[in-house]
Scaffold this motif. Structure first.
Motif, PDB file in Angstrom:
ATOM      1  N   UNK A 114       0.823  -1.208   0.000  1.00 40.28           N
ATOM      2  CA  UNK A 114       0.000   0.000   0.000  1.00 40.28           C
ATOM      3  C   UNK A 114       0.858   1.260   0.000  1.00 40.28           C
ATOM      4  N   UNK A 115       1.903   1.254   0.811  1.00 35.06           N
ATOM      5  CA  UNK A 115       2.798   2.402   0.865  1.00 35.06           C
ATOM      6  C   UNK A 115       3.491   2.612  -0.481  1.00 35.06           C
ATOM      7  N   UNK A 116       3.936   1.531  -1.093  1.00 39.13           N
ATOM      8  CA  UNK A 116       4.593   1.646  -2.389  1.00 39.13           C
ATOM      9  C   UNK A 116       3.615   2.149  -3.450  1.00 39.13           C
ATOM     10  N   UNK A 117       2.373   1.663  -3.394  1.00 43.66           N
ATOM     11  CA  UNK A 117       1.351   2.107  -4.339  1.00 43.66           C
ATOM     12  C   UNK A 117       1.074   3.596  -4.172  1.00 43.66           C
ATOM     13  N   UNK A 118       0.972   4.057  -2.924  1.00 44.51           N
ATOM     14  CA  UNK A 118       0.733   5.465  -2.659  1.00 44.51           C
ATOM     15  C   UNK A 118       1.898   6.325  -3.154  1.00 44.51           C
ATOM     16  N   UNK A 119       3.106   5.848  -2.944  1.00 48.06           N
ATOM     17  CA  UNK A 119       4.279   6.584  -3.414  1.00 48.06           C
ATOM     18  C   UNK A 119       4.287   6.688  -4.937  1.00 48.06           C
ATOM     19  N   UNK A 120       3.943   5.587  -5.611  1.00 52.71           N
ATOM     20  CA  UNK A 120       3.904   5.601  -7.068  1.00 52.71           C
ATOM     21  C   UNK A 120       2.828   6.555  -7.585  1.00 52.71           C
ATOM     22  N   UNK A 121       1.657   6.554  -6.962  1.00 51.38           N
ATOM     23  CA  UNK A 121       0.578   7.454  -7.369  1.00 51.38           C
ATOM     24  C   UNK A 121       0.983   8.907  -7.161  1.00 51.38           C
ATOM     25  N   UNK A 122       1.624   9.193  -6.036  1.00 46.25           N
ATOM     26  CA  UNK A 122       2.080  10.546  -5.766  1.00 46.25           C
ATOM     27  C   UNK A 122       3.105  10.987  -6.802  1.00 46.25           C
ATOM     28  N   UNK A 123       4.035  10.100  -7.122  1.00 50.12           N
ATOM     29  CA  UNK A 123       5.057  10.408  -8.123  1.00 50.12           C
ATOM     30  C   UNK A 123       4.429  10.676  -9.486  1.00 50.12           C
ATOM     31  N   UNK A 124       3.455   9.857  -9.878  1.00 50.31           N
ATOM     32  CA  UNK A 124       2.783  10.052 -11.158  1.00 50.31           C
ATOM     33  C   UNK A 124       1.999  11.362 -11.184  1.00 50.31           C
ATOM     34  N   UNK A 125       1.368  11.712 -10.068  1.00 44.73           N
ATOM     35  CA  UNK A 125       0.647  12.979 -10.000  1.00 44.73           C
ATOM     36  C   UNK A 125       1.605  14.157 -10.145  1.00 44.73           C
ATOM     37  N   UNK A 126       2.759  14.047  -9.500  1.00 45.61           N
ATOM     38  CA  UNK A 126       3.756  15.118  -9.612  1.00 45.61           C
ATOM     39  C   UNK A 126       4.252  15.241 -11.051  1.00 45.61           C
ATOM     40  N   UNK A 127       4.506  14.114 -11.699  1.00 47.73           N
ATOM     41  CA  UNK A 127       4.955  14.149 -13.081  1.00 47.73           C
ATOM     42  C   UNK A 127       3.869  14.741 -13.980  1.00 47.73           C
ATOM     43  N   UNK A 128       2.626  14.348 -13.747  1.00 49.55           N
ATOM     44  CA  UNK A 128       1.503  14.843 -14.542  1.00 49.55           C
ATOM     45  C   UNK A 128       1.316  16.340 -14.326  1.00 49.55           C
TER      46      UNK A 128
END
Length: 116
Positions: A28-42
Protein backbone atom coordinates in the motif's frame (compact mmCIF):
# COMPACT_ATOMS: atom_id res chain seq x y z
CA UNK A 1 16.38 -18.86 28.74
CA UNK A 2 17.95 -21.90 27.35
CA UNK A 3 20.77 -21.03 24.93
CA UNK A 4 20.09 -24.27 23.06
CA UNK A 5 16.50 -23.22 22.24
CA UNK A 6 17.37 -19.80 20.74
CA UNK A 7 16.29 -19.47 17.13
CA UNK A 8 18.87 -19.44 14.42
CA UNK A 9 19.56 -15.86 13.27
CA UNK A 10 19.31 -16.79 9.61
CA UNK A 11 15.95 -18.41 10.17
CA UNK A 12 14.76 -15.44 12.21
CA UNK A 13 15.94 -12.99 9.54
CA UNK A 14 14.28 -14.96 6.72
CA UNK A 15 11.01 -15.13 8.65
CA UNK A 16 11.10 -11.37 9.28
CA UNK A 17 11.81 -10.64 5.64
CA UNK A 18 9.05 -13.03 4.55
CA UNK A 19 6.58 -11.39 6.95
CA UNK A 20 7.66 -7.98 5.74
CA UNK A 21 7.27 -8.96 2.09
CA UNK A 22 3.88 -10.56 2.66
CA UNK A 23 2.56 -7.56 4.54
CA UNK A 24 0.08 -5.50 2.48
CA UNK A 25 1.11 -2.36 4.36
CA UNK A 26 4.32 -2.20 2.35
CA UNK A 27 2.48 -2.73 -0.91
CA UNK A 28 0.00 0.00 0.00
CA UNK A 29 2.80 2.40 0.86
CA UNK A 30 4.59 1.65 -2.39
CA UNK A 31 1.35 2.11 -4.34
CA UNK A 32 0.73 5.46 -2.66
CA UNK A 33 4.28 6.58 -3.41
CA UNK A 34 3.90 5.60 -7.07
CA UNK A 35 0.58 7.45 -7.37
CA UNK A 36 2.08 10.55 -5.77
CA UNK A 37 5.06 10.41 -8.12
CA UNK A 38 2.78 10.05 -11.16
CA UNK A 39 0.65 12.98 -10.00
CA UNK A 40 3.76 15.12 -9.61
CA UNK A 41 4.95 14.15 -13.08
CA UNK A 42 1.50 14.84 -14.54
CA UNK A 43 1.27 18.21 -12.77
CA UNK A 44 4.66 19.21 -14.18
CA UNK A 45 3.86 18.30 -17.79
CA UNK A 46 0.21 19.27 -18.26
CA UNK A 47 -0.43 22.92 -19.03
CA UNK A 48 -3.80 24.54 -18.74
CA UNK A 49 -5.67 24.42 -22.02
CA UNK A 50 -5.81 27.78 -23.73
CA UNK A 51 -8.54 28.57 -26.20
CA UNK A 52 -7.91 30.73 -29.21
CA UNK A 53 -10.04 33.69 -30.00
CA UNK A 54 -11.37 33.43 -33.54
CA UNK A 55 -11.92 36.60 -35.54
CA UNK A 56 -14.16 36.17 -38.55
CA UNK A 57 -12.69 38.38 -41.26
CA UNK A 58 -14.79 37.32 -44.26
CA UNK A 59 -11.78 37.07 -46.57
CA UNK A 60 -13.84 36.23 -49.64
CA UNK A 61 -15.90 39.41 -49.40
CA UNK A 62 -12.74 41.44 -48.79
CA UNK A 63 -11.12 39.96 -51.89
CA UNK A 64 -14.21 40.70 -53.98
CA UNK A 65 -14.34 44.27 -52.66
CA UNK A 66 -10.63 44.82 -53.43
CA UNK A 67 -11.02 43.48 -56.96
CA UNK A 68 -14.11 45.64 -57.57
CA UNK A 69 -12.48 48.76 -56.09
CA UNK A 70 -9.15 48.56 -57.93
CA UNK A 71 -9.22 46.03 -60.80
CA UNK A 72 -12.70 46.10 -62.37
CA UNK A 73 -13.69 47.77 -65.67
CA UNK A 74 -14.92 50.82 -63.74
CA UNK A 75 -12.80 50.92 -60.55
CA UNK A 76 -13.89 52.96 -57.58
CA UNK A 77 -10.36 54.31 -57.06
CA UNK A 78 -8.30 55.95 -59.80
CA UNK A 79 -4.79 55.10 -61.00
CA UNK A 80 -3.44 57.94 -58.87
CA UNK A 81 -5.04 56.55 -55.69
CA UNK A 82 -3.79 53.07 -56.59
CA UNK A 83 -0.24 54.38 -56.83
CA UNK A 84 -0.57 56.26 -53.54
CA UNK A 85 -1.83 53.20 -51.72
CA UNK A 86 0.42 50.48 -53.21
CA UNK A 87 3.48 52.68 -53.96
CA UNK A 88 3.65 51.55 -57.59
CA UNK A 89 1.75 51.94 -60.80
CA UNK A 90 -1.06 49.54 -61.53
CA UNK A 91 0.54 48.08 -64.68
CA UNK A 92 3.76 47.34 -62.74
CA UNK A 93 1.74 45.61 -60.02
CA UNK A 94 -0.09 43.49 -62.61
CA UNK A 95 3.22 42.50 -64.28
CA UNK A 96 4.59 41.36 -60.89
CA UNK A 97 1.43 39.33 -60.20
CA UNK A 98 1.65 37.69 -63.63
CA UNK A 99 5.37 36.91 -63.26
CA UNK A 100 4.91 35.38 -59.80
CA UNK A 101 1.96 33.27 -61.00
CA UNK A 102 3.95 31.86 -63.90
CA UNK A 103 7.06 31.33 -61.75
CA UNK A 104 5.45 29.36 -58.94
CA UNK A 105 1.92 27.88 -58.65
CA UNK A 106 1.89 28.88 -54.95
CA UNK A 107 0.97 32.42 -56.06
CA UNK A 108 -2.05 31.33 -58.12
CA UNK A 109 -5.56 31.44 -56.71
CA UNK A 110 -6.64 27.98 -55.54
CA UNK A 111 -8.95 26.22 -53.09
CA UNK A 112 -7.78 26.41 -49.46
CA UNK A 113 -7.99 23.79 -46.69
CA UNK A 114 -11.55 24.82 -45.81
CA UNK A 115 -12.65 24.36 -49.42
CA UNK A 116 -13.12 28.04 -50.27
Amino acid sequence: MDPNNLPDWNTFYNECVEDFMNDTFVEDMMQQEMEFYQQQQHANTVRPKKTRRVIKRDREAGNERLMKDYFSENPVYTEELFRRRFRMRKHVFLRIVEALGSYNPYFLMSVDAVGR
